[in-house]
Write an enzyme that holds these catalytic residues in place. Structure first.
Site, PDB file in Angstrom:
ATOM      1  N   CYS A  43    -125.698  28.271  -2.350  1.00 48.43           N
ATOM      2  CA  CYS A  43    -127.044  27.884  -2.779  1.00 48.43           C
ATOM      3  C   CYS A  43    -127.268  26.381  -2.666  1.00 48.43           C
ATOM      4  CB  CYS A  43    -127.284  28.347  -4.215  1.00 48.43           C
ATOM      5  SG  CYS A  43    -128.813  27.733  -4.904  1.00 48.43           S
ATOM      6  N   CYS A  48    -130.121  27.910  -0.385  1.00 54.53           N
ATOM      7  CA  CYS A  48    -131.444  27.752  -1.013  1.00 54.53           C
ATOM      8  C   CYS A  48    -131.929  26.308  -1.106  1.00 54.53           C
ATOM      9  CB  CYS A  48    -131.423  28.304  -2.439  1.00 54.53           C
ATOM     10  SG  CYS A  48    -130.411  29.753  -2.667  1.00 54.53           S
ATOM     11  N   LYS A  51    -132.272  24.369   2.267  1.00 53.49           N
ATOM     12  CA  LYS A  51    -133.333  25.115   2.970  1.00 53.49           C
ATOM     13  C   LYS A  51    -134.704  24.730   2.423  1.00 53.49           C
ATOM     14  CE  LYS A  51    -134.984  28.414   1.179  1.00 53.49           C
ATOM     15  NZ  LYS A  51    -134.472  29.759   1.040  1.00 53.49           N
ATOM     16  N   TYR A 179    -134.698  37.414   5.543  1.00 58.45           N
ATOM     17  CA  TYR A 179    -135.069  36.187   4.838  1.00 58.45           C
ATOM     18  C   TYR A 179    -134.760  34.938   5.682  1.00 58.45           C
ATOM     19  CZ  TYR A 179    -135.104  38.273   0.039  1.00 58.45           C
ATOM     20  OH  TYR A 179    -135.368  38.971  -1.103  1.00 58.45           O
ATOM     21  N   GLU A 183    -137.406  32.380   7.393  1.00 59.99           N
ATOM     22  CA  GLU A 183    -137.538  31.052   6.781  1.00 59.99           C
ATOM     23  C   GLU A 183    -137.256  29.954   7.803  1.00 59.99           C
ATOM     24  OE1 GLU A 183    -134.994  31.228   3.322  1.00 59.99           O
ATOM     25  OE2 GLU A 183    -136.550  32.186   2.117  1.00 59.99           O
ATOM     26  N   HIS A 438    -159.943  29.483 -13.225  1.00 60.69           N
ATOM     27  CA  HIS A 438    -160.825  29.233 -12.103  1.00 60.69           C
ATOM     28  C   HIS A 438    -160.985  27.743 -11.838  1.00 60.69           C
ATOM     29  CE1 HIS A 438    -164.097  30.200  -9.377  1.00 60.69           C
ATOM     30  NE2 HIS A 438    -164.820  29.251  -9.943  1.00 60.69           N
ATOM     31  N   GLU A 443    -156.272  33.691  -9.449  1.00 63.06           N
ATOM     32  CA  GLU A 443    -157.246  34.458 -10.241  1.00 63.06           C
ATOM     33  C   GLU A 443    -157.603  35.771  -9.538  1.00 63.06           C
ATOM     34  OE1 GLU A 443    -161.408  32.956 -10.521  1.00 63.06           O
ATOM     35  OE2 GLU A 443    -160.730  31.381  -9.171  1.00 63.06           O
TER      36      GLU A 443
HETATM   37  P1  NDP Z   1    -131.094  40.105   5.755  1.00 65.15           P
HETATM   38  O1  NDP Z   1    -130.243  41.226   5.353  1.00 65.15           O
HETATM   39  O2  NDP Z   1    -132.244  39.693   4.916  1.00 65.15           O
HETATM   40  O3  NDP Z   1    -131.641  40.354   7.218  1.00 65.15           O
HETATM   41  C1  NDP Z   1    -130.774  40.621   8.285  1.00 65.15           C
HETATM   42  C2  NDP Z   1    -131.604  40.798   9.536  1.00 65.15           C
HETATM   43  O4  NDP Z   1    -130.747  40.900  10.650  1.00 65.15           O
HETATM   44  C3  NDP Z   1    -132.449  42.056   9.482  1.00 65.15           C
HETATM   45  O5  NDP Z   1    -133.700  41.753  10.052  1.00 65.15           O
HETATM   46  C4  NDP Z   1    -131.648  43.024  10.353  1.00 65.15           C
HETATM   47  O6  NDP Z   1    -132.451  43.947  11.023  1.00 65.15           O
HETATM   48  C5  NDP Z   1    -131.054  42.081  11.374  1.00 65.15           C
HETATM   49  N1  NDP Z   1    -129.820  42.590  11.957  1.00 65.15           N
HETATM   50  C6  NDP Z   1    -128.746  43.111  11.324  1.00 65.15           C
HETATM   51  N2  NDP Z   1    -127.779  43.441  12.198  1.00 65.15           N
HETATM   52  C7  NDP Z   1    -128.255  43.117  13.411  1.00 65.15           C
HETATM   53  C8  NDP Z   1    -127.733  43.214  14.733  1.00 65.15           C
HETATM   54  N3  NDP Z   1    -126.512  43.722  14.964  1.00 65.15           N
HETATM   55  N4  NDP Z   1    -128.493  42.796  15.761  1.00 65.15           N
HETATM   56  C9  NDP Z   1    -129.732  42.286  15.544  1.00 65.15           C
HETATM   57  N5  NDP Z   1    -130.274  42.173  14.307  1.00 65.15           N
HETATM   58  C10 NDP Z   1    -129.549  42.582  13.270  1.00 65.15           C
HETATM   59  O7  NDP Z   1    -130.071  38.913   5.988  1.00 65.15           O
HETATM   60  P2  NDP Z   1    -130.225  37.353   6.027  1.00 65.15           P
HETATM   61  O8  NDP Z   1    -129.035  36.909   6.799  1.00 65.15           O
HETATM   62  O9  NDP Z   1    -131.574  36.927   6.468  1.00 65.15           O
HETATM   63  O10 NDP Z   1    -130.067  36.963   4.485  1.00 65.15           O
HETATM   64  C11 NDP Z   1    -128.966  37.468   3.734  1.00 65.15           C
HETATM   65  C12 NDP Z   1    -129.335  37.616   2.292  1.00 65.15           C
HETATM   66  O11 NDP Z   1    -129.350  36.335   1.686  1.00 65.15           O
HETATM   67  C13 NDP Z   1    -130.714  38.178   2.026  1.00 65.15           C
HETATM   68  O12 NDP Z   1    -130.763  39.562   2.086  1.00 65.15           O
HETATM   69  C14 NDP Z   1    -130.991  37.653   0.654  1.00 65.15           C
HETATM   70  O13 NDP Z   1    -130.395  38.514  -0.271  1.00 65.15           O
HETATM   71  C15 NDP Z   1    -130.313  36.303   0.663  1.00 65.15           C
HETATM   72  N6  NDP Z   1    -131.270  35.217   0.919  1.00 65.15           N
HETATM   73  C16 NDP Z   1    -132.281  35.002   0.025  1.00 65.15           C
HETATM   74  C17 NDP Z   1    -133.198  34.005   0.241  1.00 65.15           C
HETATM   75  C18 NDP Z   1    -134.297  33.816  -0.747  1.00 65.15           C
HETATM   76  O14 NDP Z   1    -134.183  34.259  -1.877  1.00 65.15           O
HETATM   77  N7  NDP Z   1    -135.398  33.161  -0.358  1.00 65.15           N
HETATM   78  C19 NDP Z   1    -133.129  33.134   1.402  1.00 65.15           C
HETATM   79  C20 NDP Z   1    -132.051  33.464   2.276  1.00 65.15           C
HETATM   80  C21 NDP Z   1    -131.166  34.461   2.028  1.00 65.15           C
HETATM   81  P3  NDP Z   1    -132.882  45.338  10.363  1.00 65.15           P
HETATM   82  O15 NDP Z   1    -133.975  45.036   9.405  1.00 65.15           O
HETATM   83  O16 NDP Z   1    -133.306  46.138  11.533  1.00 65.15           O
HETATM   84  O17 NDP Z   1    -131.649  45.872   9.707  1.00 65.15           O
END
Ligand code: NDP
Length: 461
Positions: A43, A48, A51, A179, A183, A438, A443
């Protein structure tokens, strides 16, 4: 003499580990925390916090445009990436220092080095040797997952490296639709980088409400991100001009940087969990019960390494609950229901509770939807194109609000407050009895009276 060197050994000084160590130490327990990288964990060091600084930096391009619309004369603008990186790194160092001091002030000891379990009470720390502890907490977090069999993957980076690029690329290809991908696409696009997002699925942000997903994708495209859905990268090649990411459909994408953000995995490698007999789930996460206890009686685990809800505040609450339960004689379970989250896309998302699809899946057709899609007054003033989305998912009969979803500039701030009421089980009439503030965007949330009908029903009604 005590049977063990320490009452508690915490592996990992990230959000969950630090909170647990501090609260445990405040009970008078003798606590040792081991961290192999920098104190603060994902984080603070590579997640976080940096970022969010990057999001802030990247939003200025939009702010400049808005400012011109409001009468400001702003000449040429430019962005100094190395200067930003230096300021960001200074601030991260300051925050990491606060984490160290907080641990010390609570009376916990800190040791730098990779820790490995030798048995259920013995831990070996690189550079320190073996120590024993009555109780052990694993809070090692997660790390970026990468596919293993993609030719040229060695040329790609993950979010870890995205925080330290020596130069801002001119063109970036980001792979993933979660995510992190969404982002970072907003960040690089806002900083003026030609940004292409490649995602295998039919829409971004799987798991979020479908209207939110479409709205975010549309708004990101409106701001200049090129989104290729239903696409997969098959290989990456290095050429004299940079990198070529080849899609399996035959399309080639030229880039200076290719970043993979395709999920994260629990970080258990080299921890010696087998030696201690700690069981893992199929996902590689440590299996725990409601009190974050593993199958081994004196070993617990909190945070991303348990792959429950992978968010910083959740890890903190799990760490706190563990320490209260085990060291303060206050059995505490963290409630994983109705945890709000935000995606710092541009525009950002704030979401709590069920999506419309999940609500219909759980409750059948007895669901009402209230939805507004509007251009906020800040945008209409100068002809800006940002549109906001507000959506409430309500159970018919009880009128309980099951979900609230916002895509808007302040959505993460708005959703924090909405989450309080929704977690308490607020009904739509109670929600509506709250008088609007407002003129605000929020709102709109308490003034949605008309049920939103699906297009087919809308024609009949
Ligand atoms: P996510 O699990 O959110 O997303 C992973 C993405 O990668 C999905 O779109 C998935 O597609 C895709 N994917 C998975 N495997 C493959 C593959 N073999 N080839 C191509 N695409 C693939 O993971 P992130 O890495 O973005 O983030 C990890 C976690 O970290 C989040 O889930 C969240 O819990 C946390 N996080 C939270 C944040 C916040 O609170 N703002 C910010 C950043 C991270 P599909 O949908 O098709 O499975």
């Amino acid at each position: 003499m005590a049977e063990h060197d320490y009452d508690l050994f915490v592996i990992g000084a990230g959000s969950g580990g630090v909170r647990a160590a501090r609260v445990a130490a405040m009970s008078g327990a003798k606590v040792l925390v081991a961290e192999e990288h920098r104190v603060g964990g994902t984080c603070v060091i590579r997640g976080c916090v940096p970022k969010k600084f990057m999001v802030y930096a990247s939003e200025y391009s939009k702010h400049f445009e808005t400012a011109r619309g409001y009468g400001w004369d702003i000449g040429e603008t430019s962005f100094d990436w190395p200067r930003f990186l230096m300021a960001k790194d200074n601030e991260i160092a300051r925050l990491s220092g606060i984490y160290v001091r907080n641990l010390q002030n609570a009376g916990a000891e800190l040791v730098h080095g990779k820790a490995r379990l030798i048995d259920r009470h013995t831990v070996e720390v690189e550079g320190r040797g073996r120590v024993t502890a009555a109780k052990i907490l694993v809070a090692t977090g997660g790390r970026p997952w990468m596919p293993h069999d993609l030719p040229g993957l060695e040329y790609a980076i993950t979010s870890n490296e995205a925080f330290h690029l020596t130069e801002l690329p001119k063109r970036i290809v980001i792979v993933g639709g979660g995510y992190i991908a969404v982002e970072f696409a907003g960040i690089f696009n806002g900083l003026g980088v030609d940004t292409t997002l490649v995602h295998r699925g039919p829409n971004l942000l799987r798991g979020f409400d479908d209207d939110v997903r479409s709205h975010v994708a549309q708004q990101m495209e409106e701001r200049g991100v090129k989104i290729r859905l239903g696409a997969q990268i098959g290989s990456i090649e290095k050429t004299e001009a940079g990198l070529v990411a080849a899609c399996v459909d035959g399309h080639n994408l030229d880039a200076d940087v290719v970043m993979f953000a395709v999920g994260r995995e629990p970080y258990t490698e080299g921890l010696g969990l087998e030696a201690a007999g700690v069981e893992l789930a199929e996902t590689g996460a440590i299996k725990v019960d409601d009190y974050s206890k593993t199958n081994v009686d004196n070993i617990w685990a909190v945070g991303d390494v348990t792959n429950r809800i992978n968010l910083t505040p959740v890890a903190i609450r799990e760490g706190q609950a563990f320490a209260l339960t085990v060291f303060h004689d206050q059995p505490t379970r963290f409630d994983h229901e109705m945890v709000a989250s935000a995606v710092f896309s541009q525009p950002p998302v704030g979401s709590v509770g069920l999506s419309e699809a999940d609500a219909r899946h759980q409750y059948g057709p007895k669901i009402d939807i209230y939805m507004a899609n509007l251009r906020p007054m800040k945008e209409t003033f100068y002809g800006g194109h940002v549109r906001c989305l507000m959506k409430l998912v309500v159970e018919q009969g009880s009128e309980k609000i099951l979900g609230c979803h916002v895509v808007a500039p302040d959505a993460p701030e708005i959703i924090q407050m909405a989450a309080v009421a929704i977690k308490m089980g607020v009904t739509k009439p109670q929600w509506d009895s709250t008088c609007a503030v407002h003129p605000t965007l929020a709102e709109e949330l308490v003034t949605m009276r008309e049920k939103h009908l699906p297009p087919s029903l809308g024609q009949v009604a």
